[in-house]
Motif scaffolding. Structure first.
Motif, short mmCIF file in Angstrom:
data_model
loop_
_atom_site.label_atom_id
_atom_site.label_comp_id
_atom_site.label_asym_id
_atom_site.label_seq_id
_atom_site.Cartn_x
_atom_site.Cartn_y
_atom_site.Cartn_z
N ASP A 75 -8.80 -1.93 63.64
CA ASP A 75 -9.84 -2.56 63.60
C ASP A 75 -10.43 -2.92 62.32
OD1 ASP A 75 -10.51 -2.07 66.38
OD2 ASP A 75 -11.13 0.05 65.89
N GLY A 76 -9.52 -3.29 61.62
CA GLY A 76 -9.71 -3.90 59.95
C GLY A 76 -9.69 -2.56 58.94
N PHE A 77 -9.13 -1.72 59.35
CA PHE A 77 -8.95 -0.69 58.51
C PHE A 77 -7.56 0.00 58.28
CE2 PHE A 77 -13.30 -0.24 59.83
CZ PHE A 77 -14.12 0.06 58.71
N PHE A 78 -6.94 0.54 57.20
CA PHE A 78 -5.75 1.03 57.25
C PHE A 78 -5.56 2.20 58.15
CE2 PHE A 78 -6.51 -0.98 53.17
CZ PHE A 78 -5.19 -1.91 52.98
N ALA A 79 -4.61 2.34 58.96
CA ALA A 79 -4.41 3.50 59.86
C ALA A 79 -3.21 4.42 59.18
CB ALA A 79 -4.00 3.11 61.19
N VAL A 80 -3.59 5.61 59.01
CA VAL A 80 -2.66 6.77 58.24
C VAL A 80 -2.41 7.74 59.28
CG1 VAL A 80 -3.42 5.73 56.07
CG2 VAL A 80 -4.56 7.76 57.03
N PRO A 81 -1.42 8.43 59.04
CA PRO A 81 -1.28 9.69 59.90
C PRO A 81 -2.34 10.89 59.65
CG PRO A 81 0.73 9.06 58.90
CD PRO A 81 -0.28 8.29 58.21
#
Length: 85
Positions: A75-81
C-alpha cells in the motif's frame, strides 16, 4: 543543583551511591561551565547568517517511485519483517 534521583528515574538507570555522587559532581561541573559561557560577550563574534543557497521547491517522488526498488512494499509503504511479536 541537579536532582540526580529524578535524572536517574527519567533515564531508567539504577545507580549506586558512588555513581550518583560521581555523576552529580560531573553534572555540576558542566553546569558551572555553561554558566561561565553564558557570561561571555559574543556580540559580533560570529555571523550566523546563512550563506547557503536559497530553498527552492522541486517536484517530489511519488510513493510508487519511492518504493519501486523496495524488496517488499504494501500500500505504498516499505514492508519489513516484524521486530517484536
Amino acid at each position: 543543583m541537579i536532582n540526580i534521583n529524578e535524572l536517574e528515574k527519567l533515564a531508567m538507570l539504577r545507580l549506586n551511591d558512588e555513581e550518583r555522587a560521581s555523576i552529580s559532581a560531573e553534572l555540576d561541573d558542566i553546569r558551572a561551565y555553561i554558566d561561565i559561557l553564558r557570561e561571555l560577550d559574543t556580540d559580533g563574534a560570529f555571523d550566523l547568517t546563512c550563506t547557503l543557497r536559497e530553498d527552492e521547491c522541486k517536484k517530489s517522488l511519488t510513493p510508487d517511485e519511492i518504493t519501486a526498488n523496495a524488496p517488499d512494499e504494501q500500500d505504498g509503504f516499505f514492508a519489513v519483517p516484524k521486530a517484536f511479536e
